[in-house]
Design an enzyme around this catalytic site. Structure first.
Site, PDB file in Angstrom:
ATOM      1  N   GLU A   1     -52.872  54.823  55.190  1.00 28.35           N
ATOM      2  CA  GLU A   1     -52.553  53.568  54.505  1.00 28.35           C
ATOM      3  C   GLU A   1     -51.291  53.775  53.684  1.00 28.35           C
ATOM      4  O   GLU A   1     -51.185  54.760  52.959  1.00 28.35           O
ATOM      5  CB  GLU A   1     -53.668  53.107  53.551  1.00 28.35           C
ATOM      6  CG  GLU A   1     -54.954  52.674  54.208  1.00 28.35           C
ATOM      7  CD  GLU A   1     -55.986  52.189  53.185  1.00 28.35           C
ATOM      8  OE1 GLU A   1     -55.575  51.751  52.079  1.00 28.35           O
ATOM      9  OE2 GLU A   1     -57.185  52.277  53.478  1.00 28.35           O
ATOM     10  N   ASN A   2     -50.369  52.832  53.790  1.00 26.76           N
ATOM     11  CA  ASN A   2     -49.192  52.798  52.929  1.00 26.76           C
ATOM     12  C   ASN A   2     -48.555  51.422  53.079  1.00 26.76           C
ATOM     13  O   ASN A   2     -48.452  50.903  54.186  1.00 26.76           O
ATOM     14  CB  ASN A   2     -48.180  53.889  53.305  1.00 26.76           C
ATOM     15  CG  ASN A   2     -46.888  53.803  52.514  1.00 26.76           C
ATOM     16  OD1 ASN A   2     -45.809  53.670  53.065  1.00 26.76           O
ATOM     17  ND2 ASN A   2     -46.991  53.879  51.196  1.00 26.76           N
TER      18      ASN A   2
END
Length: 474
Positions: A373-374
């Protein structure tokens, strides 16, 4: 002679990530049970920093279940349960090679403690996984991403109850048996270290059902780690191609000053974030954790066989990365570094911190790493001509991808990267739609109103070029 890498590996997996509870909708459809996420209410009257689901009581749960007027956006998501073929085609056309999503536990075992799964729920995921593959993407499946059946909170004590270990393993075995040859990459528990910010969603422990909430949280996480290790052992027996990962919510935390006391305080805080990965990737509890438990008056109970089970370590590490914070000896909790820019929700923007964290994790564990996740949540504007000009998002991704490339040059074994919410979804912490992450705009507001038409943002074409050039053209 060792050659320093010049860029991303040829087989690098560029991907995107969502969670079932934030996009699927179809609340109580085809036998789905109520999950912990289905009672997350959107409260527009609260300030942004207060819109979270850290602690919840049984009274709140009972009121939410009776509530006929409150806004619970995760019950409708973005209607992904119906729109997934078209949505996945848009993501496949962008060039994604990896698509991470979760399977909603409450869709498979509506109450969590049944003996047999809900076949209608399984059939949906059969079709979803086939569609991911048909669009040229590898599925990466998370088994637990804030979708615990609410029954396990009300009639048990969430993950604090030892029985939940067996319930979760039963659920995992159903999926591991069913998706052999289709799903290679698995994450057992999403962001396993989040025991404060998303405490209830994560652990399902109602604060009024235990005497010592902090102790109950660590006992619950112990049960999660035992279950994770047992599932990893089973997966390797079922299919030698399976790769089972663990996941942290990444930091890192920085010392506010160079004073030794602040440096030590920061070390201790980071240790207790890394603790979960230390157990799942090394196979045992570190000494610093036992000292922390002793000083906090916490008694974590090991059942017979737990130590042996924990030796079944994960195959890879994954983590989310959004922001960094600072620490000092005077504050019990990390806090925002106001020297850094931030989005409207106060999440700081620190691309260099990603390189620091990648190096820290690889130095510590020496195993393959995936950033799962980013991204950046922002208010996006849909123009009259159907355009969304999100240069701020392009700038954010460009800066972070540059630092990923630097970390690879540093020697980090980074295998893949998932942009969070490649299509707009309901926010996890605040349950609002207006906090948008996607490359694809969904015409829907915080109250579920709108055409649900999908529009491509400027960042869509930019990211498509990044993937096509394997990160060379930013």
């Amino acid at each position: 002679m060792y050659q320093v890498p010049t860029g991303f590996p040829k087989d690098f997996l560029w991907g995107g990530a969502v969670a079932a509870n934030q996009c699927e909708g179809a609340f109580e459809y085809e036998g789905k049970g109520t999950s912990v996420a289905d009672i997350n209410e959107f409260r527009a009257d609260l300030p942004l920093e207060k819109r979270s689901n850290a602690e919840i009581s049984t009274q709140y749960i009972e009121e939410a279940l009776r509530d006929k007027t409150g806004i619970y956006p995760k019950r409708w998501g973005i209607n992904f349960k119906e729109t997934y073929p078209a949505d996945l085609k848009l993501l496949g056309d962008m060039g994604l090679k990896l698509f991470r999503t979760s399977i909603d536990w409450s869709r498979i075992f509506p109450n969590g403690d049944e003996q047999e799964p809900n076949e209608a729920g399984l059939r949906f995921y059969d079709k979803l996984i086939d569609e991911i593959l048909a669009n040229g993407m590898e599925p990466m499946i998370t088994l637990s991403h804030y979708e615990m059946p609410l029954n396990l909170t009300l009639n048990y004590q969430g993950w604090y109850s030892r029985e939940v270990v067996d319930f979760f393993i039963r659920y995992a075995k159903v999926l591991l048996d069913r998706y052999q040859g289709k799903v290679k990459y698995w994450i057992v528990i999403n962001q396993i270290n989040l025991i404060s910010h998303e405490s209830f969603n994560h652990l399902g422990i109602a604060e009024d059902k235990v005497d010592n909430l902090l102790e109950a949280k660590y006992q619950g996480v112990h049960h999660m780690m035992v279950a994770s290790a047992a599932i990893t052992e089973y997966a390797h027996q079922v299919d030698e191609q399976y790769e089972i990962g663990m996941m942290l919510c990444g930091g890192p935390e920085y010392a506010a000053t160079c004073q030794p006391e602040d440096v030590l305080a920061t070390l201790k805080i980071n240790q207790m974030q890394y603790f979960f990965a230390d157990v799942l990737l090394r196979g045992y509890y570190p000494g610093y954790a036992f000292r922390y438990f002793e000083e906090q008056g916490i008694n974590v109970i090991f059942s017979e066989g737990d130590e042996a089970i924990l030796r079944n370590t994960a195959d890879y590490m994954s983590f989310s990365y959004y922001y960094t914070q600072i620490c000092n000896a005077q504050h019990a909790e990390p806090y925002r570094n106001k020297e850094l820019p931030a989005n409207p929700w106060g999440w700081t923007i620190d691309p260099l911190g990603l390189r620091t964290l990648l190096n820290s994790f690889y130095d510590r564990y020496q195993c393959p790493i995936y950033i799962t996740e980013n991204g950046i949540g922002c208010y996006d504007v849909l123009e009259k001509d159907g355009k969304i000009h999100d240069e701020y998002r392009i700038d954010y991704y460009k800066a972070h991808i540059e630092q990923m490339k630097e970390a690879i040059k540093d020697g980090v074994d980074l295998r893949g990267y998932c942009a969070w919410g490649p299509i707009d979804i309901i926010s996890c912490s605040s349950s609002e739609m207006s906090k948008r992450y996607g490359f694809i705009y969904v015409d829907q507001d915080d109250y579920g109103k709108g055409s649900q038409t999908r529009y491509l943002k400027d960042s869509y074409e930019w990211m498509k070029q990044v993937i096509a050039t394997n990160g060379e053209v930013l």
